[in-house]
Write an enzyme that holds these catalytic residues in place. Sequence first.
Site, mmCIF file in Angstrom:
data_model
loop_
_atom_site.group_PDB
_atom_site.id
_atom_site.type_symbol
_atom_site.label_atom_id
_atom_site.label_comp_id
_atom_site.label_asym_id
_atom_site.label_seq_id
_atom_site.Cartn_x
_atom_site.Cartn_y
_atom_site.Cartn_z
ATOM 1 N N GLY A 11 0.825 -1.213 0.000
ATOM 2 C CA GLY A 11 0.000 0.000 0.000
ATOM 3 C C GLY A 11 0.854 1.255 0.000
ATOM 4 O O GLY A 11 2.084 1.208 0.128
ATOM 5 N N PHE A 12 0.180 2.366 -0.111
ATOM 6 C CA PHE A 12 0.839 3.665 -0.205
ATOM 7 C C PHE A 12 1.718 3.928 1.024
ATOM 8 O O PHE A 12 2.936 4.120 0.923
ATOM 9 C CB PHE A 12 -0.257 4.730 -0.361
ATOM 10 C CG PHE A 12 0.213 6.143 -0.378
ATOM 11 C CD1 PHE A 12 1.406 6.517 -0.982
ATOM 12 C CD2 PHE A 12 -0.574 7.139 0.211
ATOM 13 C CE1 PHE A 12 1.818 7.841 -1.005
ATOM 14 C CE2 PHE A 12 -0.173 8.467 0.194
ATOM 15 C CZ PHE A 12 1.028 8.818 -0.405
ATOM 16 N N ILE A 13 1.127 3.882 2.216
ATOM 17 C CA ILE A 13 1.879 4.229 3.424
ATOM 18 C C ILE A 13 2.752 3.050 3.876
ATOM 19 O O ILE A 13 3.925 3.223 4.213
ATOM 20 C CB ILE A 13 0.927 4.689 4.550
ATOM 21 C CG1 ILE A 13 0.107 5.912 4.076
ATOM 22 C CG2 ILE A 13 1.710 5.025 5.819
ATOM 23 C CD1 ILE A 13 -0.996 6.355 5.018
ATOM 24 N N TYR A 158 -16.351 3.225 7.308
ATOM 25 C CA TYR A 158 -14.881 3.207 7.407
ATOM 26 C C TYR A 158 -14.423 3.810 8.732
ATOM 27 O O TYR A 158 -13.646 3.198 9.484
ATOM 28 C CB TYR A 158 -14.270 3.981 6.224
ATOM 29 C CG TYR A 158 -12.804 4.318 6.421
ATOM 30 C CD1 TYR A 158 -11.821 3.331 6.382
ATOM 31 C CD2 TYR A 158 -12.395 5.637 6.645
ATOM 32 C CE1 TYR A 158 -10.478 3.641 6.562
ATOM 33 C CE2 TYR A 158 -11.053 5.957 6.824
ATOM 34 C CZ TYR A 158 -10.099 4.958 6.794
ATOM 35 O OH TYR A 158 -8.769 5.270 6.980
ATOM 36 N N LYS A 162 -12.456 2.128 12.103
ATOM 37 C CA LYS A 162 -11.194 2.622 12.669
ATOM 38 C C LYS A 162 -11.353 2.892 14.168
ATOM 39 O O LYS A 162 -10.464 2.626 14.970
ATOM 40 C CB LYS A 162 -10.739 3.885 11.930
ATOM 41 C CG LYS A 162 -10.198 3.593 10.547
ATOM 42 C CD LYS A 162 -8.869 2.847 10.644
ATOM 43 C CE LYS A 162 -8.351 2.397 9.300
ATOM 44 N NZ LYS A 162 -7.063 1.694 9.370
HETATM 45 P P1 NAD Z 1 -3.623 1.555 0.742
HETATM 46 O O1 NAD Z 1 -4.935 1.023 0.300
HETATM 47 O O2 NAD Z 1 -2.695 2.101 -0.279
HETATM 48 O O3 NAD Z 1 -2.836 0.472 1.590
HETATM 49 C C1 NAD Z 1 -3.460 -0.542 2.316
HETATM 50 C C2 NAD Z 1 -2.861 -1.869 1.864
HETATM 51 O O4 NAD Z 1 -3.455 -2.899 2.644
HETATM 52 C C3 NAD Z 1 -3.154 -2.193 0.399
HETATM 53 O O5 NAD Z 1 -1.975 -2.504 -0.298
HETATM 54 C C4 NAD Z 1 -4.088 -3.389 0.466
HETATM 55 O O6 NAD Z 1 -3.907 -4.297 -0.624
HETATM 56 C C5 NAD Z 1 -3.741 -4.002 1.806
HETATM 57 N N1 NAD Z 1 -4.853 -4.732 2.385
HETATM 58 C C6 NAD Z 1 -6.155 -4.346 2.461
HETATM 59 N N2 NAD Z 1 -6.905 -5.320 3.007
HETATM 60 C C7 NAD Z 1 -6.045 -6.321 3.325
HETATM 61 C C8 NAD Z 1 -6.211 -7.590 3.912
HETATM 62 N N3 NAD Z 1 -7.422 -8.042 4.294
HETATM 63 N N4 NAD Z 1 -5.118 -8.377 4.096
HETATM 64 C C9 NAD Z 1 -3.891 -7.941 3.701
HETATM 65 N N5 NAD Z 1 -3.681 -6.756 3.107
HETATM 66 C C10 NAD Z 1 -4.741 -5.957 2.925
HETATM 67 O O7 NAD Z 1 -3.951 2.668 1.827
HETATM 68 P P2 NAD Z 1 -2.982 3.700 2.547
HETATM 69 O O8 NAD Z 1 -3.398 5.052 2.134
HETATM 70 O O9 NAD Z 1 -1.579 3.257 2.395
HETATM 71 O O10 NAD Z 1 -3.446 3.502 4.046
HETATM 72 C C11 NAD Z 1 -2.669 2.747 4.975
HETATM 73 C C12 NAD Z 1 -3.360 2.795 6.316
HETATM 74 O O11 NAD Z 1 -3.460 4.153 6.749
HETATM 75 C C13 NAD Z 1 -4.783 2.261 6.300
HETATM 76 O O12 NAD Z 1 -5.012 1.617 7.537
HETATM 77 C C14 NAD Z 1 -5.645 3.510 6.196
HETATM 78 O O13 NAD Z 1 -6.932 3.300 6.730
HETATM 79 C C15 NAD Z 1 -4.825 4.469 7.027
HETATM 80 N N6 NAD Z 1 -5.031 5.879 6.708
HETATM 81 C C16 NAD Z 1 -4.689 6.367 5.467
HETATM 82 C C17 NAD Z 1 -4.831 7.725 5.211
HETATM 83 C C18 NAD Z 1 -4.505 8.318 3.882
HETATM 84 O O14 NAD Z 1 -4.819 9.516 3.679
HETATM 85 N N7 NAD Z 1 -3.874 7.600 2.949
HETATM 86 C C19 NAD Z 1 -5.299 8.569 6.222
HETATM 87 C C20 NAD Z 1 -5.685 8.024 7.448
HETATM 88 C C21 NAD Z 1 -5.509 6.679 7.697
HETATM 89 C C1 UGA Z 2 -8.542 10.260 3.182
HETATM 90 C C2 UGA Z 2 -8.222 8.783 2.978
HETATM 91 O O1 UGA Z 2 -8.830 8.289 1.798
HETATM 92 C C3 UGA Z 2 -8.659 7.925 4.133
HETATM 93 O O2 UGA Z 2 -8.047 6.648 3.989
HETATM 94 C C4 UGA Z 2 -8.206 8.546 5.432
HETATM 95 O O3 UGA Z 2 -8.617 7.802 6.538
HETATM 96 C C5 UGA Z 2 -8.689 9.982 5.559
HETATM 97 O O4 UGA Z 2 -8.150 10.726 4.453
HETATM 98 C C6 UGA Z 2 -8.173 10.613 6.842
HETATM 99 O O5 UGA Z 2 -7.689 11.738 6.832
HETATM 100 O O6 UGA Z 2 -8.280 9.980 7.877
HETATM 101 P P1 UGA Z 2 -10.472 11.823 2.366
HETATM 102 O O7 UGA Z 2 -10.249 12.983 3.263
HETATM 103 O O8 UGA Z 2 -11.863 11.537 1.904
HETATM 104 O O9 UGA Z 2 -9.938 10.474 3.026
HETATM 105 O O10 UGA Z 2 -9.476 12.012 1.142
HETATM 106 P P2 UGA Z 2 -9.664 12.401 -0.374
HETATM 107 O O11 UGA Z 2 -10.166 11.266 -1.177
HETATM 108 O O12 UGA Z 2 -8.368 12.960 -0.797
HETATM 109 O O13 UGA Z 2 -10.805 13.524 -0.373
HETATM 110 C C7 UGA Z 2 -10.587 14.843 0.095
HETATM 111 C C8 UGA Z 2 -11.746 15.722 -0.337
HETATM 112 O O14 UGA Z 2 -11.772 15.809 -1.773
HETATM 113 C C9 UGA Z 2 -13.133 15.197 0.080
HETATM 114 O O15 UGA Z 2 -13.931 16.270 0.473
HETATM 115 C C10 UGA Z 2 -13.695 14.604 -1.198
HETATM 116 O O16 UGA Z 2 -15.090 14.656 -1.298
HETATM 117 C C11 UGA Z 2 -13.055 15.466 -2.252
HETATM 118 N N1 UGA Z 2 -12.923 14.721 -3.529
HETATM 119 C C12 UGA Z 2 -12.263 13.552 -3.560
HETATM 120 C C13 UGA Z 2 -13.501 15.239 -4.668
HETATM 121 O O17 UGA Z 2 -14.141 16.310 -4.648
HETATM 122 N N2 UGA Z 2 -13.380 14.534 -5.833
HETATM 123 C C14 UGA Z 2 -12.719 13.342 -5.907
HETATM 124 O O18 UGA Z 2 -12.638 12.733 -6.995
HETATM 125 C C15 UGA Z 2 -12.132 12.845 -4.734
#
Ligand code: NAD
Ligand code: UGA
Length: 332
Positions: A11-13, A158, A162
């Site tokens: 995944g990304f993070i 979602y 969490k």
């Molecule tokens: P992501 O989807 O890129 O990474 C998550 C990874 O987990 C993916 O590669 C996916 O294939 C894997 N995964 C999902 N379900 C699984 C399962 N059942 N078994 C094994 N692997 C599985 O998302 P991310 O943005 O890297 O997020 C990482 C974590 O951070 C997540 O817990 C997400 O909820 C949390 N988070 C992300 C953001 C954000 O803005 N990206 C913000 C807040 C919290």
């Molecule tokens: C993101 C992540 O997807 C979640 O995994 C994470 O938990 C969450 O941040 C967090 O901060 O905890 P979100 O804020 O919805 O969620 O992120 P974006 O998809 O980047 O959306 C940001 C804003 O842009 C939202 O208001 C959304 O409605 C808007 N948006 C998004 C659009 O207007 N168009 C799009 O195509 C996508």
Amino acid sequence: MTVFFVTGCAGFIGSRVAEMLLERGDEVVGVDNRNDAYDVVLKDWRLDRLQRFSRFRFFETDVADFEALSHVWKTGAAPYAAVYHLAARAGVRYSVTNPWVYLETNCRGTLNLLELCRASGVAKFVFASSSSVYGNVSSSGKSAFSEEMQTDAPCSPYAATKKAAESLAYSYHHLHGLDIAALRFFTVYGPAGRPDMSILRFVHGIYEGKPFRLYGDGTQSRDFTFIDDIARGVVAAAGVSGYKLLNLGGDHPFSVNTLIGMISEMIGKEPIFHRFPSHPADVDSTWADITRAKTLLGWQPVVPLREGLEKTVEWYRQNRDWAKEMKTLSDI
Ligand code: NAD
Ligand code: UGA
């Protein structure tokens, strides 16, 4: 050698966290089920980068499958110095359409990892919570969210999963003494970021001259946080003692309108978007109070939004051949 267990390593993070651990000389046992929440091509691109390190071992496994996960856990050379649990279903809006996959991974998956830690004496558990647990706690958007604020009104399944995972983790701290860092990340972005999220969608749309969706009037704001800042905070959080909730956020919210304007100016093209009503699962605004992370981890974000966006656009430019074709299951 120190061995860490990293879930969601494709995944990304998770991939950036694993990379930082490998770069400093540690060993990583990584798990991911490579699901199709968004294009697997991107997950494989990230995995390829990790495979350059001989100290990285990858297991394609579902964290919600206790038997399979236990097998990997044993094969991977437990006991681990810490577990970094980043695997999850992560899209806010798609959780309204299919809440079951969120419950399964984000709750059962987290429980499985906590159980494995308990059973084998792994005391350090760092996991990804989310700013979404705050819901619309601050509807005016004028004050930063502190970890003491109320989190019992999630706006999406979602966010609810969490919150549930935070509670499960607390019970393992209480009963079994695990040190838990529950990190609330605020909208993370950067190179190789998620194509289902706003920034990669906007970069793709503006670069390719294709329309994208704009939910609401674009005045909603996010405390966007650059990936390297987040990964640095995650790595450091294995040093936490007790049970700690910690915000990791950019500490400088921007509206979606401002974001689109900045990306458009950087790429040098006008955005084309279709307006959609505000999504009911979206919160109005986010903003992290990062006092606690500063105190406990010595952490603060160092990459401003403009610099982080430039790096993101540059990554897209360099990988455009395949990145422009990426498909997203959760196209909402
Ligand atoms: P992501 O989807 O890129 O990474 C998550 C990874 O987990 C993916 O590669 C996916 O294939 C894997 N995964 C999902 N379900 C699984 C399962 N059942 N078994 C094994 N692997 C599985 O998302 P991310 O943005 O890297 O997020 C990482 C974590 O951070 C997540 O817990 C997400 O909820 C949390 N988070 C992300 C953001 C954000 O803005 N990206 C913000 C807040 C919290
Ligand atoms: C993101 C992540 O997807 C979640 O995994 C994470 O938990 C969450 O941040 C967090 O901060 O905890 P979100 O804020 O919805 O969620 O992120 P974006 O998809 O980047 O959306 C940001 C804003 O842009 C939202 O208001 C959304 O409605 C808007 N948006 C998004 C659009 O207007 N168009 C799009 O195509 C996508």
